[in-house]
Design an enzyme around this catalytic site. Structure first.
Site, PDB file in Angstrom:
ATOM      1  N   LYS A  21     -11.868 -27.856  -4.660  1.00  0.00           N
ATOM      2  CA  LYS A  21     -10.794 -26.866  -4.759  1.00  0.00           C
ATOM      3  C   LYS A  21     -11.347 -25.442  -4.954  1.00  0.00           C
ATOM      4  O   LYS A  21     -12.516 -25.273  -5.286  1.00  0.00           O
ATOM      5  CB  LYS A  21      -9.832 -27.245  -5.893  1.00  0.00           C
ATOM      6  CG  LYS A  21      -9.192 -28.637  -5.679  1.00  0.00           C
ATOM      7  CD  LYS A  21      -8.190 -28.651  -4.559  1.00  0.00           C
ATOM      8  CE  LYS A  21      -7.841 -29.988  -3.952  1.00  0.00           C
ATOM      9  NZ  LYS A  21      -7.444 -31.085  -4.750  1.00  0.00           N
TER      10      LYS A  21
HETATM   11  C1  LIG Z   1      -6.548 -32.403  -4.866  1.00  0.00           C
HETATM   12  C2  LIG Z   1      -5.089 -32.578  -4.774  1.00  0.00           C
HETATM   13  C3  LIG Z   1      -4.357 -33.229  -5.778  1.00  0.00           C
HETATM   14  C4  LIG Z   1      -4.987 -33.977  -6.906  1.00  0.00           C
HETATM   15  O1  LIG Z   1      -5.835 -33.250  -7.692  1.00  0.00           O
HETATM   16  P1  LIG Z   1      -6.799 -34.001  -8.729  1.00  0.00           P
HETATM   17  O2  LIG Z   1      -7.218 -32.907  -9.643  1.00  0.00           O
HETATM   18  O3  LIG Z   1      -7.924 -34.563  -7.913  1.00  0.00           O
HETATM   19  O4  LIG Z   1      -6.019 -35.043  -9.403  1.00  0.00           O
HETATM   20  C5  LIG Z   1      -2.978 -33.244  -5.686  1.00  0.00           C
HETATM   21  N1  LIG Z   1      -2.330 -32.687  -4.652  1.00  0.00           N
HETATM   22  C6  LIG Z   1      -3.004 -32.084  -3.646  1.00  0.00           C
HETATM   23  C7  LIG Z   1      -2.242 -31.485  -2.518  1.00  0.00           C
HETATM   24  C8  LIG Z   1      -4.401 -32.030  -3.676  1.00  0.00           C
HETATM   25  O5  LIG Z   1      -5.071 -31.461  -2.667  1.00  0.00           O
END
Ligand SMILES: *Cc1c(COP(=O)(O)O)cnc(C)c1O
Length: 386
Positions: free
Chosen positions: A184
């Site tokens: 991210k």
């Molecule tokens: C990465 C992601 C999540 C989940 O995030 P985590 O921190 O890995 O639990 C949820 N929704 C979207 C759209 C994502 O890209």
């Protein structure tokens, strides 16, 4: 130009993050403590939220948020299918029913008109995704939810630093959930944050992330009172640690420069790919936003490109270029296909996009020359098929 492997995403972690982690390790307070408190405050300030609650992942944030809002058996929650399955799984596991709405085929954002078609008396919440870092049409979704007394919960996993009109994503009264997973825009390895304008919800989430006890260890530490605690309502165990928060504090300081760099690279892709027939570039929304450019996704035009998407990706991989797939439509995965079947044609834009979409490499340390390398490789791959 080197031909080293170019991944589709890569975290940008430097000496400052390393130093911040070492400081925490030397301090001997390594679980949730002063760094988490500081990170929550800094994050809330950055996204202009009233409250920010740090959690171990965005998924865990969904788990406790749905629970805190009392969403469960008999309830329906509207969400897109073109997404990572995190929120959908949490809706199902809470005992509620996920209802998939279709997307705008040009921007990949949840289509408010399709959401409206999905509303029933059982609808309790709508969970849009700010796909790729571009905010959804919050005006229309907020209006739609407010008039029907439905809770809006933003999946802001892609959208830290994004803005809708002049407001940062996460600054609303409704809950917004962020992810700090390794790929991210801002990472702590694993981690997440829930922002909200409700002091009551924030307090409930603080309990639910830590066994349901009314004071976590850090709040008790150093207190003059002997360590009593009580349970009002049982909770889980999904707190963020100080080691992670220390990384997050440094990343937050660097986030604006990351987004500027991502925006510049996305512009390079736009200009270069406009010269390649058969590649459809992502469109920007008609309302003003600041795009966080978490993903740069293109669509293969099936009329003019005969190479299937998976083969297109494999051929780029042979040229040492990594790509991503965002996403396999959730309603087409085995479990959801069988458990929550969708009528033919109801999600036609989602189905067209999931068949054709590819995420190209995009991360702050990429060079403009890397964009050129990707573009040339795409040209070769498309020429090869003829
Ligand atoms: C990465 C992601 C999540 C989940 O995030 P985590 O921190 O890995 O639990 C949820 N929704 C979207 C759209 C994502 O890209």
């Amino acid at each position: 130009m080197s031909d080293e492997f170019l991944p589709y995403a890569r975290p940008d972690l430097g000496d400052e993050e390393v130093g911040a982690v070492c400081d925490v390790l030397r301090s001997a307070w390594i679980t949730s403590g002063p760094r988490v408190v500081e990170f929550e405050k800094a994050f809330a300030r950055y996204v202009e939220a009233e409250h920010a609650v740090a959690v171990s992942s965005c998924t865990a944030g969904f788990h406790i948020t749905l629970h805190a809002l009392g969403i469960g058996s008999g309830d329906e929650v509207i969400t897109p299918s073109l997404t990572w399955p995190a929120a959908v799984n949490m809706i199902h596991l809470a005992g509620a029913r996920p209802v998939f709405a279709d997307i705008d085929p040009a921007t990949f954002e949840l289509d408010p008109a399709s959401v409206e078609d999905c509303v029933t008396p059982a609808t309790r919440a709508v969970i849009p995704v700010h796909f790729g870092g571009q905010p959804v049409d919050l005006d229309r979704l907020r209006g739609l939810c407010e008039t029907r007394n439905i809770t809006l919960i933003e999946d802001a996993a892609h959208a830290v630093g994004a803005r809708h009109r002049d407001r940062p994503i996460g600054s609303g009264k409704n809950p917004a959930l962020f992810s700090f997973h390794a790929v991210k825009n801002l990472t702590t390895g694993e981690g997440g944050m829930v922002t909200t304008g409700s002091a009551e919800l924030a307090e409930r989430l603080r309990g639910l992330r830590f066994h349901g006890v009314d004071h976590d260890a850090w709040r008790r530490h150093g207190s003059s009172e002997p360590g009593g605690y009580d349970i009002e309502s049982p909770g889980w165990k999904c707190n963020l640690t100080d080691v992670q928060a220390a990384i997050g504090l440094v990343q937050l300081e660097r986030l604006e420069s990351f987004i500027e760099r991502r925006t510049l690279l996305a512009g390079c892709y736009d200009r270069r790919l406009s010269r390649i027939a058969g590649i459809e570039r992502p469109e920007v929304s008609h309302y003003p936003t600041r795009h966080a450019w978490h993903l740069y996704t293109v669509l293969l035009d099936e009329e003019s490109v005969s190479v299937p998407r998976d083969q297109f990706r494999a051929r780029l991989r042979e040229r040492n270029i990594g790509t991503g797939f965002h996403y396999q439509a959730v309603h087409l995965t085995r479990f959801y296909r069988e458990r929550y079947p969708v009528e033919e044609g109801r999600l036609r834009h989602t189905e067209s996009v999931t068949r054709r979409i590819v995420s190209l490499p995009l991360y702050p340390r990429m060079e403009e020359g890397d964009v050129e390398r990707v573009a040339r490789a795409i040209e070769q791959v498309l020429r090869e098929e003829a």
